[in-house]
Design a protein around this motif. Sequence first.
Motif, PDB file in Angstrom:
ATOM      1  N   TRP A  92     -20.828 -25.891  22.864  1.00  0.00           N
ATOM      2  CA  TRP A  92     -19.909 -26.902  23.381  1.00  0.00           C
ATOM      3  C   TRP A  92     -19.182 -26.383  24.614  1.00  0.00           C
ATOM      4  O   TRP A  92     -18.941 -27.126  25.568  1.00  0.00           O
ATOM      5  CB  TRP A  92     -18.916 -27.305  22.301  1.00  0.00           C
ATOM      6  N   GLN A  93     -18.789 -25.134  24.602  1.00  0.00           N
ATOM      7  CA  GLN A  93     -18.069 -24.547  25.729  1.00  0.00           C
ATOM      8  C   GLN A  93     -18.912 -24.582  26.998  1.00  0.00           C
ATOM      9  O   GLN A  93     -18.431 -25.000  28.062  1.00  0.00           O
ATOM     10  CB  GLN A  93     -17.666 -23.105  25.416  1.00  0.00           C
ATOM     11  N   TRP A  94     -20.171 -24.156  26.902  1.00  0.00           N
ATOM     12  CA  TRP A  94     -21.043 -24.129  28.076  1.00  0.00           C
ATOM     13  C   TRP A  94     -21.285 -25.526  28.644  1.00  0.00           C
ATOM     14  O   TRP A  94     -21.194 -25.752  29.860  1.00  0.00           O
ATOM     15  CB  TRP A  94     -22.375 -23.464  27.716  1.00  0.00           C
TER      16      TRP A  94
ATOM     17  N   THR B   5      -3.021 -22.866  30.752  1.00  0.00           N
ATOM     18  CA  THR B   5      -3.955 -21.920  30.153  1.00  0.00           C
ATOM     19  C   THR B   5      -3.573 -20.492  30.534  1.00  0.00           C
ATOM     20  O   THR B   5      -3.655 -19.577  29.704  1.00  0.00           O
ATOM     21  CB  THR B   5      -5.393 -22.225  30.597  1.00  0.00           C
TER      22      THR B   5
ATOM     23  N   ILE C  60     -13.728 -28.302  27.914  1.00  0.00           N
ATOM     24  CA  ILE C  60     -13.548 -29.393  26.942  1.00  0.00           C
ATOM     25  C   ILE C  60     -12.110 -29.903  26.956  1.00  0.00           C
ATOM     26  O   ILE C  60     -11.860 -31.092  26.763  1.00  0.00           O
ATOM     27  CB  ILE C  60     -13.974 -28.937  25.530  1.00  0.00           C
ATOM     28  N   ASN C  61     -11.149 -29.025  27.192  1.00  0.00           N
ATOM     29  CA  ASN C  61      -9.763 -29.485  27.349  1.00  0.00           C
ATOM     30  C   ASN C  61      -9.621 -30.387  28.569  1.00  0.00           C
ATOM     31  O   ASN C  61      -8.898 -31.386  28.540  1.00  0.00           O
ATOM     32  CB  ASN C  61      -8.825 -28.284  27.468  1.00  0.00           C
TER      33      ASN C  61
ATOM     34  N   ASN D  31     -17.930 -26.971  30.090  1.00  0.00           N
ATOM     35  CA  ASN D  31     -17.528 -26.290  31.327  1.00  0.00           C
ATOM     36  C   ASN D  31     -18.392 -26.718  32.506  1.00  0.00           C
ATOM     37  O   ASN D  31     -17.891 -26.923  33.620  1.00  0.00           O
ATOM     38  CB  ASN D  31     -17.610 -24.767  31.143  1.00  0.00           C
TER      39      ASN D  31
ATOM     40  N   GLN E  96     -12.202 -20.145  27.871  1.00  0.00           N
ATOM     41  CA  GLN E  96     -13.565 -20.563  27.595  1.00  0.00           C
ATOM     42  C   GLN E  96     -13.647 -22.027  27.173  1.00  0.00           C
ATOM     43  O   GLN E  96     -14.690 -22.670  27.329  1.00  0.00           O
ATOM     44  CB  GLN E  96     -14.172 -19.667  26.506  1.00  0.00           C
ATOM     45  N   SER E  97     -12.567 -22.556  26.634  1.00  0.00           N
ATOM     46  CA  SER E  97     -12.525 -23.968  26.242  1.00  0.00           C
ATOM     47  C   SER E  97     -11.849 -24.830  27.309  1.00  0.00           C
ATOM     48  O   SER E  97     -11.467 -25.968  27.039  1.00  0.00           O
ATOM     49  CB  SER E  97     -11.791 -24.130  24.908  1.00  0.00           C
TER      50      SER E  97
ATOM     51  N   ASP F 262      -9.986 -21.080  22.182  1.00  0.00           N
ATOM     52  CA  ASP F 262     -11.412 -20.753  22.285  1.00  0.00           C
ATOM     53  C   ASP F 262     -12.106 -20.687  20.939  1.00  0.00           C
ATOM     54  O   ASP F 262     -13.248 -21.143  20.788  1.00  0.00           O
ATOM     55  CB  ASP F 262     -11.582 -19.399  23.007  1.00  0.00           C
TER      56      ASP F 262
ATOM     57  N   VAL G 227     -13.793 -23.862  19.376  1.00  0.00           N
ATOM     58  CA  VAL G 227     -14.869 -24.580  20.077  1.00  0.00           C
ATOM     59  C   VAL G 227     -16.156 -23.751  20.020  1.00  0.00           C
ATOM     60  O   VAL G 227     -16.175 -22.603  20.484  1.00  0.00           O
ATOM     61  CB  VAL G 227     -14.484 -24.836  21.554  1.00  0.00           C
TER      62      VAL G 227
ATOM     63  N   THR H  74     -19.734 -22.126  20.959  1.00  0.00           N
ATOM     64  CA  THR H  74     -20.175 -21.632  22.264  1.00  0.00           C
ATOM     65  C   THR H  74     -20.997 -22.664  23.031  1.00  0.00           C
ATOM     66  O   THR H  74     -20.834 -22.829  24.248  1.00  0.00           O
ATOM     67  CB  THR H  74     -20.999 -20.342  22.083  1.00  0.00           C
TER      68      THR H  74
END
Length: 222
Positions: free
Chosen positions: A12-14, A97, A109-110, A17, A105-106, A5, A8, A10
Amino acid sequence: MNLPDYLVPTAWQWIANALALALLAYAFIKAPWKHLSTSTLQHVFLGSIVVLMLIWSVKAGIRPGLNIHLLGVTALCLMFRWQLALIALALILASVTAFGMAGWQSLGINFLIMAAIPVAFSYNLFRLIDSKLPNHLVIYIFACGFTCAGLTISLSGLVAVLALSAMQVYPANYLFSNYLPYFILIAWSEAFLTGMAVTLMTAFRPHWLATFSDKRYLKTKY
């Protein structure tokens, strides 16, 4: 791959996801569930998930976020088509995970780097080969299986490098010289194992491959 997390941003995370959730929902709606209508194929599907969970758990890395492991994406696409392959990979990623090998949270993207983009590339390359080249068993094994698997994991590595570079986690020249070359090496293992698995399935369990047909690939031509 398997980005934690803290690497990455924030924003990018949103975005990742939300995009991953939309893709997964679409795959769930469009999935060919009839392919899993028998208990045997259901066991094969679940067994494939367990095997890849173990494979994804065996990884090497040089720095945080710079991990390398086999994917198995092409094999899943050939066995279950892209929709079920995405669902299987989502379950695999959620499992690794949960064991602390990546960040929640990532997760998006993963999922995009290790599942969505490789699946899109692998399945569309299969469709291109299937439509342009003759229906021959050797082409199915070596082009759709062996070659496609090697190219797919190489692309996944390139996407990971570009993403890490864009997020300014590591310098681009460091990633291209010290991280990306490892994907070229592991691509041979991915290609060999996928080609071997596809060969065995076409010989002994062709009904496990949703994209394979005895009539198309094994028919006698005069």
